[in-house]
Design a protein around this motif. Sequence first.
Motif, PDB file in Angstrom:
ATOM      1  N   THR A  78       0.825  -1.204   0.000  1.00 40.16           N
ATOM      2  CA  THR A  78       0.000   0.000   0.000  1.00 40.16           C
ATOM      3  C   THR A  78       0.860   1.255   0.000  1.00 40.16           C
ATOM      4  O   THR A  78       0.622   2.197  -0.766  1.00 40.16           O
ATOM      5  CB  THR A  78      -0.928   0.010   1.228  1.00 40.16           C
ATOM      6  OG1 THR A  78      -1.737  -1.180   1.232  1.00 40.16           O
ATOM      7  CG2 THR A  78      -1.854   1.221   1.218  1.00 40.16           C
ATOM      8  N   CYS A  81       2.597   1.732  -3.394  1.00 41.80           N
ATOM      9  CA  CYS A  81       1.675   2.265  -4.405  1.00 41.80           C
ATOM     10  C   CYS A  81       1.383   3.746  -4.171  1.00 41.80           C
ATOM     11  O   CYS A  81       1.273   4.517  -5.139  1.00 41.80           O
ATOM     12  CB  CYS A  81       0.367   1.465  -4.394  1.00 41.80           C
ATOM     13  SG  CYS A  81       0.521  -0.217  -5.030  1.00 41.80           S
ATOM     14  N   LEU A 116      -6.102   4.203  -1.426  1.00 41.99           N
ATOM     15  CA  LEU A 116      -4.949   3.658  -0.704  1.00 41.99           C
ATOM     16  C   LEU A 116      -4.934   4.107   0.747  1.00 41.99           C
ATOM     17  O   LEU A 116      -4.484   3.367   1.631  1.00 41.99           O
ATOM     18  CB  LEU A 116      -3.657   4.070  -1.409  1.00 41.99           C
ATOM     19  CG  LEU A 116      -3.401   3.386  -2.761  1.00 41.99           C
ATOM     20  CD1 LEU A 116      -2.255   4.072  -3.504  1.00 41.99           C
ATOM     21  CD2 LEU A 116      -3.094   1.898  -2.579  1.00 41.99           C
ATOM     22  N   MET A 119      -7.292   1.886   2.365  1.00 46.85           N
ATOM     23  CA  MET A 119      -6.692   0.553   2.412  1.00 46.85           C
ATOM     24  C   MET A 119      -5.683   0.455   3.545  1.00 46.85           C
ATOM     25  O   MET A 119      -5.635  -0.557   4.258  1.00 46.85           O
ATOM     26  CB  MET A 119      -6.028   0.233   1.070  1.00 46.85           C
ATOM     27  CG  MET A 119      -5.484  -1.175   0.979  1.00 46.85           C
ATOM     28  SD  MET A 119      -4.970  -1.581  -0.702  1.00 46.85           S
ATOM     29  CE  MET A 119      -4.214  -3.185  -0.424  1.00 46.85           C
ATOM     30  N   GLU A 120      -4.877   1.503   3.743  1.00 45.03           N
ATOM     31  CA  GLU A 120      -3.899   1.478   4.833  1.00 45.03           C
ATOM     32  C   GLU A 120      -4.604   1.399   6.181  1.00 45.03           C
ATOM     33  O   GLU A 120      -4.172   0.666   7.071  1.00 45.03           O
ATOM     34  CB  GLU A 120      -3.012   2.722   4.774  1.00 45.03           C
ATOM     35  CG  GLU A 120      -1.955   2.754   5.844  1.00 45.03           C
ATOM     36  CD  GLU A 120      -0.597   3.219   5.341  1.00 45.03           C
ATOM     37  OE1 GLU A 120       0.316   3.349   6.161  1.00 45.03           O
ATOM     38  OE2 GLU A 120      -0.440   3.444   4.125  1.00 45.03           O
ATOM     39  N   SER A 161     -11.959  -0.734   0.332  1.00 40.69           N
ATOM     40  CA  SER A 161     -11.229   0.520   0.152  1.00 40.69           C
ATOM     41  C   SER A 161     -11.560   1.204  -1.166  1.00 40.69           C
ATOM     42  O   SER A 161     -11.672   2.429  -1.217  1.00 40.69           O
ATOM     43  CB  SER A 161      -9.718   0.256   0.230  1.00 40.69           C
ATOM     44  OG  SER A 161      -9.371  -0.359   1.454  1.00 40.69           O
TER      45      SER A 161
END
Length: 321
Positions: A78, A81, A116, A119-120, A161
């Motif tokens: 993550t 990216c 992202l 997502m983190e 996410s």
Amino acid sequence: MFLSSRMITSVSPSTSTNSSFLLTGFSGMEQQYPWFSIPFSSIYAMVLLGNCMVLHVIWTEPSLHQPMFYFLSMLALTDLCMGLFTVYTVLGILWGIIREISLDSCIAQSYFIHGLSFMESSVLLAMAFDRYIAICNPLCYSSILTNSRIIKIGLTIIGRSFFFITPPIIRLKFLNYCHFHILSHSFCLHQDLLRLACSDIRFNSYYALMLVICILLLDAILILFSYILILKSVLAVASQEERHKLFQTCVSHICAVLVFYIPIISLTMVHRFGKHLSPVAHVLIGNIYILFPPLMNPIIYSVKTQQIHTRMLRLFSLKRY
């Protein structure tokens, strides 16, 4: 926001939905960009190198093929990216290569930056769940966090996410942007584009607030609750040495949580209540939000996680000889 007359006249107001936007960077400090590019280039190099090394060590070391390190791999991927999707505009501005970005590219970058970030947050929640099971229910650890279940968790994290953020990001494409097309950062953020729109933005505003509450705030609450349970379990252990050992397994994750949430809270506070601050302060906080977690997480886990630390040293020693 203070902007030079040259910058304002270069991008005129338009009601077209297919327009380009000007990325300002550190407005008014263009003469210092060559100097700014040195630390920013170094930071991006460290982000890419650090997270690639973490992924390489976990991938090549069979003893690290465990749930805890699978989640750490997701975190490193993550962060990697996040660096890749922002490096071309941030360094492009500082190197004088990029000043404008198309609406489609801006929307795509915004989608990945926010996706992202969610997502983190989700990965940090999964890592908190991993630590809770390992400390509070260690006998069932391997039966609960099986490889198939970890794959399902990973797919859920990705879907959660990027799926829920899709509606407001897609709607950005159909808004009319009738104000000066000047973004306040070196990259595209959802709230930055909304600020330039003259269409009805209530859906995007309310939806974004709901996402922040249902993902970021909820994740933070669940992480805090998991550590309350962990603390309760650790304090029930009689041995002081055993308590210290259990706490040590959580230090790196606690640091990663703080490194992620403090910049987000700071950026939110600056956007809401920091209108009196200079544009440079806004841009600086925005870059900290983007770069600080990807930069610090590999350092934290390389220093605080013994297995990663040992294999990092072994990797460097092999390169040295």
